[in-house]
Write a protein that holds these residues in place. Sequence first.
Motif, mmCIF file in Angstrom:
data_model
loop_
_atom_site.group_PDB
_atom_site.id
_atom_site.type_symbol
_atom_site.label_atom_id
_atom_site.label_comp_id
_atom_site.label_asym_id
_atom_site.label_seq_id
_atom_site.Cartn_x
_atom_site.Cartn_y
_atom_site.Cartn_z
ATOM 1 N N GLN A 281 -28.685 -16.879 -17.498
ATOM 2 C CA GLN A 281 -27.830 -17.254 -18.404
ATOM 3 C C GLN A 281 -26.766 -16.129 -18.804
ATOM 4 O O GLN A 281 -26.854 -14.993 -17.938
ATOM 5 C CB GLN A 281 -28.339 -17.307 -19.923
ATOM 6 N N TYR A 283 -24.237 -13.739 -21.427
ATOM 7 C CA TYR A 283 -23.742 -13.267 -22.484
ATOM 8 C C TYR A 283 -22.294 -12.437 -22.191
ATOM 9 O O TYR A 283 -21.963 -12.202 -21.159
ATOM 10 C CB TYR A 283 -24.536 -12.391 -23.235
ATOM 11 N N LYS A 298 -33.130 -15.774 -18.768
ATOM 12 C CA LYS A 298 -33.369 -16.297 -20.178
ATOM 13 C C LYS A 298 -34.490 -15.652 -20.646
ATOM 14 O O LYS A 298 -35.408 -15.141 -19.808
ATOM 15 C CB LYS A 298 -33.763 -17.782 -19.989
ATOM 16 N N LYS A 301 -34.947 -9.602 -24.030
ATOM 17 C CA LYS A 301 -34.641 -8.908 -25.431
ATOM 18 C C LYS A 301 -33.265 -8.246 -25.222
ATOM 19 O O LYS A 301 -32.818 -7.747 -24.167
ATOM 20 C CB LYS A 301 -35.819 -8.454 -26.010
ATOM 21 N N ALA A 324 -22.156 -15.723 -32.306
ATOM 22 C CA ALA A 324 -22.282 -16.426 -31.466
ATOM 23 C C ALA A 324 -20.651 -17.284 -30.825
ATOM 24 O O ALA A 324 -19.913 -17.205 -31.654
ATOM 25 C CB ALA A 324 -22.921 -17.810 -32.264
ATOM 26 N N TYR A 350 -34.683 -8.757 -30.420
ATOM 27 C CA TYR A 350 -34.073 -10.092 -30.366
ATOM 28 C C TYR A 350 -33.828 -10.645 -29.036
ATOM 29 O O TYR A 350 -33.676 -9.782 -28.025
ATOM 30 C CB TYR A 350 -32.446 -9.901 -30.934
ATOM 31 N N ARG A 353 -29.127 -15.069 -26.537
ATOM 32 C CA ARG A 353 -28.851 -16.633 -26.200
ATOM 33 C C ARG A 353 -27.948 -16.564 -25.377
ATOM 34 O O ARG A 353 -26.979 -15.928 -25.255
ATOM 35 C CB ARG A 353 -28.761 -17.323 -27.454
ATOM 36 N N ASP A 354 -27.841 -17.806 -24.609
ATOM 37 C CA ASP A 354 -26.747 -18.134 -23.703
ATOM 38 C C ASP A 354 -25.420 -18.113 -24.412
ATOM 39 O O ASP A 354 -25.425 -18.898 -25.475
ATOM 40 C CB ASP A 354 -27.089 -19.178 -23.011
ATOM 41 N N ASP A 356 -24.099 -15.631 -26.208
ATOM 42 C CA ASP A 356 -23.780 -14.621 -27.326
ATOM 43 C C ASP A 356 -22.728 -13.818 -27.007
ATOM 44 O O ASP A 356 -22.428 -13.370 -25.748
ATOM 45 C CB ASP A 356 -25.276 -13.783 -27.412
#
Length: 364
Positions: A281, A283, A298, A301, A324, A350, A353-354, A356
């Motif tokens: 993914q 970011y 994926k 952290k 986001a 944390y 996420r894809d 971010d």
Amino acid sequence: MEIGIVGLPNVGKSTLFNALTKTQNAESANYPFCTIEPNKAVVPVPDARVDKIAEIVNPKRVLYSTVDFVDIAGLVKGASQGEGLGNQFLENIRQTEAILHVVRCFDNGDIVHVDSTIDPIRDIETIETELILADLQLLERKVERLKKQSKGDKSLLPMIEEGQKLLDHLGAGQLALTFAFSNEDLREGLLNNPGMISAKPVIYCANVDEDGLGEDNAYVQAVRDYAEKHNSVTVKVSAQVEQELAALEPEEQAEFLESYGVGESGMEQVIRKGFELLGLQSYFTQGVQEVRAWTIHKGWKAPKAASVIHNDFEKGFIRAEVIAYEDFIAHGSEAKCREKGLLRSEGKDYVVRDGDIIHFLFNV
């Protein structure tokens, strides 16, 4: 991400490589072994999210994630024993993370086939047999070394036992990719260092002529069925059409694809499937100097995700400031997101996420 393009000689690998990479680095010709040294090219990953962030930020430069494509010479029956161009090219495949297996799925009497007839499943099995045989040789040597070492280290016995099971699996003509480990902790030790070729994720690329881009012909359907049985995926492309597409301006490409009833280019299909297969993914980082996409696995952290920028970011990680993607686009700036309380401060646990948008704080 590095993807090795493999297949029998003269199935369209180099033509596809030229199209995917928008270069003419790979000489293509109507005879086997046209490619002798592996051609390599770095291809930006199309991502509309990067473009939308850049429209807002107006940075000095925009950098996309990239994929390395490696065009490896055509393999033939007996390659694992040195036939054709031999083991040299099997070693080139070992260095890649995934395999794009190009299979000819069209009839054309003017383009020679090394086996004279078109049979995509036979062609696939020819290549995969050579990959399996090469892995068998590698694993046999590894298991023998482990047996010698186990005389002084009994903890190696479970790996030897699992290695023997994997040898039996390969010996039955099965890819290492389909082997079910009884102990997942042994997977890395047996499949890596050096990597086993037949354990790599595979994208089967059904190469059709322009008439084949619509409804699947019998060749393509056979490839799809084979891929499904082997827990792999298929993309259908026309290398020749892709080459024509690469010569067009970006604004003309969508119209060109639409004329064939195709929603995305072959490159976009391959990259999307590659990301899915490898569990990848993206970011983003953004600022007036640069908007950039970063590729990670994926489940990573925040500190590990930061390491792709620089190892010091992971070592001295303090926190990650995260927005986001949807919030950034909706509100139009980092400052507005901060005002709305949409900028979150996340710690070392944390999971990124894809999509971010992240700013890392660190101290070394």
